[in-house]
Motif scaffolding. Structure first.
Motif, short mmCIF file in Angstrom:
data_model
loop_
_atom_site.label_atom_id
_atom_site.label_comp_id
_atom_site.label_asym_id
_atom_site.label_seq_id
_atom_site.Cartn_x
_atom_site.Cartn_y
_atom_site.Cartn_z
N ASN A 192 0.84 -1.19 0.00
CA ASN A 192 0.00 0.00 0.00
C ASN A 192 0.88 1.24 0.00
OD1 ASN A 192 -1.77 2.09 0.76
ND2 ASN A 192 -3.06 0.66 1.91
N PHE A 193 0.75 2.06 -1.03
CA PHE A 193 1.57 3.26 -1.14
C PHE A 193 1.27 4.24 0.00
CE2 PHE A 193 2.74 7.43 -2.94
CZ PHE A 193 4.08 7.18 -3.17
N THR A 194 0.02 4.29 0.46
CA THR A 194 -0.34 5.16 1.59
C THR A 194 0.46 4.78 2.83
OG1 THR A 194 -2.57 5.40 0.70
CG2 THR A 194 -2.26 6.00 3.01
N ASP A 195 0.64 3.49 3.04
CA ASP A 195 1.42 3.04 4.20
C ASP A 195 2.87 3.49 4.11
OD1 ASP A 195 -0.80 1.91 5.32
OD2 ASP A 195 -0.27 -0.15 4.83
N VAL A 196 3.42 3.54 2.90
CA VAL A 196 4.79 4.05 2.73
C VAL A 196 4.85 5.50 3.20
CG1 VAL A 196 6.62 4.60 1.07
CG2 VAL A 196 5.37 2.45 0.86
N GLY A 197 3.84 6.28 2.86
CA GLY A 197 3.79 7.68 3.30
C GLY A 197 3.68 7.79 4.81
N ILE A 198 2.82 6.97 5.42
CA ILE A 198 2.68 6.97 6.88
C ILE A 198 3.99 6.54 7.53
CG2 ILE A 198 1.51 5.85 8.83
CD1 ILE A 198 -0.99 5.68 6.95
N ASP A 199 4.60 5.50 6.99
CA ASP A 199 5.87 5.01 7.51
C ASP A 199 6.95 6.10 7.42
OD1 ASP A 199 4.54 2.59 7.76
OD2 ASP A 199 5.49 1.69 6.00
N SER A 200 7.00 6.78 6.29
CA SER A 200 8.01 7.83 6.09
C SER A 200 7.80 9.00 7.04
CB SER A 200 7.98 8.31 4.64
OG SER A 200 8.32 7.26 3.77
N MET A 201 6.55 9.35 7.28
CA MET A 201 6.28 10.43 8.24
C MET A 201 6.66 10.00 9.66
SD MET A 201 5.42 12.92 6.42
CE MET A 201 5.01 14.04 7.71
N GLY A 202 6.38 8.75 9.99
CA GLY A 202 6.80 8.23 11.30
C GLY A 202 8.32 8.26 11.44
N ALA A 203 9.01 7.88 10.36
CA ALA A 203 10.48 7.90 10.39
C ALA A 203 10.99 9.32 10.61
CB ALA A 203 11.05 7.33 9.09
N LEU A 204 10.37 10.29 9.93
CA LEU A 204 10.79 11.68 10.09
C LEU A 204 10.60 12.15 11.53
CD1 LEU A 204 11.91 14.22 8.76
CD2 LEU A 204 9.57 14.83 8.13
N ALA A 205 9.47 11.78 12.13
CA ALA A 205 9.24 12.13 13.54
C ALA A 205 10.30 11.48 14.42
CB ALA A 205 7.84 11.70 13.97
N GLY A 206 10.64 10.23 14.13
CA GLY A 206 11.66 9.53 14.90
C GLY A 206 13.04 10.13 14.72
N ILE A 207 13.33 10.57 13.52
CA ILE A 207 14.61 11.22 13.25
C ILE A 207 14.72 12.51 14.06
CG2 ILE A 207 15.99 12.37 11.47
CD1 ILE A 207 14.76 10.20 9.51
N CYS A 208 13.64 13.28 14.08
CA CYS A 208 13.62 14.51 14.90
C CYS A 208 13.84 14.17 16.37
CB CYS A 208 12.32 15.26 14.70
SG CYS A 208 12.13 15.97 13.04
N ALA A 209 13.19 13.13 16.85
CA ALA A 209 13.40 12.69 18.24
C ALA A 209 14.84 12.23 18.43
CB ALA A 209 12.43 11.57 18.60
N GLY A 210 15.39 11.53 17.45
CA GLY A 210 16.78 11.09 17.52
C GLY A 210 17.75 12.26 17.63
N PHE A 211 17.48 13.32 16.88
CA PHE A 211 18.31 14.52 16.98
C PHE A 211 18.22 15.15 18.37
CE2 PHE A 211 18.68 14.71 12.30
CZ PHE A 211 20.01 15.07 12.20
N ILE A 212 17.01 15.15 18.94
CA ILE A 212 16.84 15.69 20.29
C ILE A 212 17.62 14.85 21.29
CG2 ILE A 212 15.16 16.05 22.15
CD1 ILE A 212 13.15 16.82 19.86
N PHE A 213 17.52 13.52 21.19
CA PHE A 213 18.28 12.64 22.09
C PHE A 213 19.78 12.83 21.91
CE2 PHE A 213 14.45 9.65 21.78
CZ PHE A 213 13.89 10.17 22.93
N TRP A 214 20.21 13.00 20.68
CA TRP A 214 21.61 13.22 20.36
C TRP A 214 22.09 14.52 21.01
CZ3 TRP A 214 23.44 14.31 14.66
CH2 TRP A 214 24.83 14.31 14.61
N TRP A 215 21.29 15.58 20.87
CA TRP A 215 21.64 16.88 21.46
C TRP A 215 21.72 16.78 22.98
CZ3 TRP A 215 18.88 20.35 24.59
CH2 TRP A 215 19.46 21.60 24.72
N ILE A 216 20.73 16.13 23.60
CA ILE A 216 20.73 15.95 25.05
C ILE A 216 21.95 15.14 25.48
CG2 ILE A 216 19.53 14.82 26.98
CD1 ILE A 216 16.88 15.59 25.55
N GLY A 217 22.24 14.07 24.75
CA GLY A 217 23.41 13.24 25.07
C GLY A 217 24.70 14.03 25.00
N LYS A 218 24.84 14.88 23.98
CA LYS A 218 26.03 15.72 23.86
C LYS A 218 26.15 16.66 25.06
CE LYS A 218 27.29 17.80 20.15
NZ LYS A 218 27.35 18.55 18.88
#
Length: 173
Positions: A136-162
């Motif tokens: 389902n192509f829609t699921d790819v879009g949902i998955d990609s948006m979830g990944a982007l949210a996770g990447i933003c969270a990852g950057f926050i964790f990275w910044w806090i860790g630093k």
């Protein structure tokens, strides 16, 4: 001595991929479930959500109703989003180890997102071979948006860790 350093370097670079690979294995296992098993995994979660809605809004949602189906559908899509949010979060560190220099944060963000989106495409393709499932192509879009949210969270964790490491380093000096 340099052999030991090279082995440590190799092990470190392998180890930082372990969380992302574990999440990808989990996603693959969920995608390998036949349709009925997949639904049976999300139905208990949907029923908890329905109970909370019924309690909060003082209404009744019947099993098999359009509202029940919509809630179950949204729970399944939230599962997609959250799986890929976890993947996106775990991709930041490995790509941060790869890139240095100018614009490395943008390179990390784009590489992490493209990797997750590509994995989402392969995951949906994989589902076309699972009985009762489809790609389902829609699921790819949902998955990609979830990944982007996770990447933003990852950057926050990275910044806090630093910041934590910097504070510990200051106290030691």
């Amino acid at each position: 001595m340099t052999d030991i350093i090279n082995i440590r370097w190799i092990l470190r670079h392998i180890a930082i991929w372990v969380p992302a690979v574990c999440i990808m294995v989990i996603i693959f296992n969920f995608s390998s479930m036949v349709a009925d098993d997949s639904s049976n995994t999300s139905i208990p979660i949907a029923e908890v959500v329905i109970q909370k809605i019924e309690q909060t809004m003082d209404i009744s949602i019947d099993n098999g109703s359009e509202s029940y189906g919509l809630i179950h559908h949204l729970v399944r899509k939230a599962g997609h989003f959250l799986e890929y949010m976890a993947l996106g979060c775990t991709l930041v560190l490995p790509f941060a180890f790869i890139y240095t220099g100018n614009y490395y944060k943008i390179k990390v963000l784009l590489s992490s997102e493209l990797f997750a989106a590509f994995y989402a495409c392969t995951d949906e393709f994989h589902q076309t071979f699972v009985p009762g499932r489809d790609g389902n192509f829609t699921d790819v879009g949902i998955d990609s948006m979830g990944a982007l949210a996770g990447i933003c969270a990852g950057f926050i964790f990275w910044w806090i860790g630093k910041k934590v490491v910097e504070n510990i380093h200051k106290k030691l000096i």
